[in-house]
Design an enzyme around this catalytic site. Sequence first.
Site, PDB file in Angstrom:
ATOM      1  N   LYS A 190     -35.789 -20.878 -13.614  1.00  0.00           N
ATOM      2  CA  LYS A 190     -35.991 -19.558 -12.742  1.00  0.00           C
ATOM      3  C   LYS A 190     -36.527 -18.288 -13.481  1.00  0.00           C
ATOM      4  CE  LYS A 190     -32.707 -20.556  -9.072  1.00  0.00           C
ATOM      5  NZ  LYS A 190     -32.052 -21.936  -9.565  1.00  0.00           N
ATOM      6  N   GLU A 229     -31.567 -11.848  -3.736  1.00  0.00           N
ATOM      7  CA  GLU A 229     -30.386 -12.398  -2.912  1.00  0.00           C
ATOM      8  C   GLU A 229     -29.960 -13.771  -3.755  1.00  0.00           C
ATOM      9  OE1 GLU A 229     -33.297 -13.296  -1.514  1.00  0.00           O
ATOM     10  OE2 GLU A 229     -32.939 -15.649  -1.944  1.00  0.00           O
ATOM     11  N   SER A 256     -34.553 -29.066 -15.167  1.00  0.00           N
ATOM     12  CA  SER A 256     -34.727 -27.959 -14.822  1.00  0.00           C
ATOM     13  C   SER A 256     -33.706 -26.958 -15.244  1.00  0.00           C
ATOM     14  CB  SER A 256     -34.534 -27.575 -13.351  1.00  0.00           C
ATOM     15  OG  SER A 256     -33.508 -28.429 -12.736  1.00  0.00           O
TER      16      SER A 256
HETATM   17  C1  LIG Z   1     -31.967 -23.005  -8.666  1.00  0.00           C
HETATM   18  C2  LIG Z   1     -32.117 -24.263  -9.520  1.00  0.00           C
HETATM   19  C3  LIG Z   1     -32.621 -25.386  -8.896  1.00  0.00           C
HETATM   20  C4  LIG Z   1     -33.113 -25.479  -7.388  1.00  0.00           C
HETATM   21  O1  LIG Z   1     -34.191 -24.477  -7.373  1.00  0.00           O
HETATM   22  P1  LIG Z   1     -35.909 -24.804  -7.007  1.00  0.00           P
HETATM   23  O2  LIG Z   1     -36.262 -23.835  -6.379  1.00  0.00           O
HETATM   24  O3  LIG Z   1     -35.731 -26.040  -6.121  1.00  0.00           O
HETATM   25  O4  LIG Z   1     -36.202 -25.225  -8.377  1.00  0.00           O
HETATM   26  C5  LIG Z   1     -32.886 -26.305  -9.734  1.00  0.00           C
HETATM   27  N1  LIG Z   1     -32.314 -26.655 -10.939  1.00  0.00           N
HETATM   28  C6  LIG Z   1     -31.576 -25.759 -11.437  1.00  0.00           C
HETATM   29  C7  LIG Z   1     -31.116 -25.641 -12.994  1.00  0.00           C
HETATM   30  C8  LIG Z   1     -31.401 -24.221 -10.735  1.00  0.00           C
HETATM   31  O5  LIG Z   1     -30.745 -23.245 -11.287  1.00  0.00           O
END
Ligand SMILES: *Cc1c(COP(=O)(O)O)cnc(C)c1O
Length: 395
Positions: free
Chosen positions: A91, A113, A379
């Site tokens: 993010k 938000e 992610s």
């Molecule tokens: C917020 C988050 C997501 C989901 O958000 P996307 O916009 O779909 O990427 C996925 N993995 C992690 C670790 C997150 O913090």
Amino acid sequence: MNSKYNANEKGFYGQFGGTFIPEMLYPNVEELRLKYLEISQEPEFKKEFMSLLKEYVGRPTPLYFAKRLSDKYNAKIYLKREDLCHTGAHKINNTIGQILLAKRLGKQRIIAETGAGQHGVATATVCALMGLQCIVYMGEIDIERQAPNVARMKMLGAEVRPATSGSKTLKDATNEAIRDWINNPEDTFYIIGSVVGPHPYPDMVARFQSVISEEIKIQLLEHENRENPDYVIACVGGGSNAAGVFYHFLDEENVKLLAIEAAGKGIYSGESAATSVLGKMGIIHGSKTLLMQTEDGQITEPYSISAGLDYPGIGPLHAHLFDTKRAEFLSVTDDEAMQAGMELAQSEGIIPAIESAHALAALENKKFDPNDIVVVNLSGRGDKDLNTYINYFKL
Ligand SMILES: *Cc1c(COP(=O)(O)O)cnc(C)c1O
């Protein structure tokens, strides 16, 4: 990049996207639409963005060959280690981009938000870095459920304002943020955390996150002497990590894209977030997309064990990838994701975020050839989810 999978001038991806906003918000969104491309393509902007990604976020993140996982699934499996980014997830790539844009536009005040708090933390982080005021709207219920992230935001100097209307969760926080933006059009920049919202947000966020696939091409060339994998797998909440890891492969039709949604307790259990299966065309957060809703078009409360996938829609890019079948959408239950998280911990020594564990769980559902190169986007890291792992596995 000029791709048939990118947004057109008006922000449409096929039939999805666009700008469906109240008239009072029009000047704010229009200002951004007119300037985002020009500013983000200036050499000075790019230089500062890339330098912060390198020195502050810790990029490039490794593309790690997971040997034991590869043996198990009989394919060459690589993990793109977004979990190693500063603050523990992808993010931050986007919030760095947007805060630089906000500064160039002369904005003094940042609003955002957040649901689970991850985007709130990433926003509070870059505001601290730049010395800008930060106000994060969060549903009252989420504030209770996500106390550690609330504490992080406060420690980073942000003000967390509770949204007390409706279901007191993410969509209510979004309504509050939009209301704030309408009331403060001159000095305020609204940082959105995924490839959602009115045009230009989905395109802008996808571009900031596209550094993920840009790096993969270079790294795969080093590892495998080719730029393109056979498969790219990512989880989809709103879809920003998936957009980033798909971006430079969208027009490479030989690269199979797998988008993994959260099935929660089962797609048809009534507790799910599998939007591509359960959703219908609707408007959320200023854009036309697939959306889980009741017969009268009210947004349905989604569910997933992972807070980051607990979103009732998907970004318009992903609705288009689903519609055109460019990406294959699969869904993974809470149980499957939790097992995949444990498996990664014990086979590679990496504890993933439960969101990312959904992408890993998809490895079970696919039959690969031994020479297939598979990139899974990791992610985020699992520290934030430790309590959920503890309760689930009785650790
Ligand atoms: C917020 C988050 C997501 C989901 O958000 P996307 O916009 O779909 O990427 C996925 N993995 C992690 C670790 C997150 O913090």
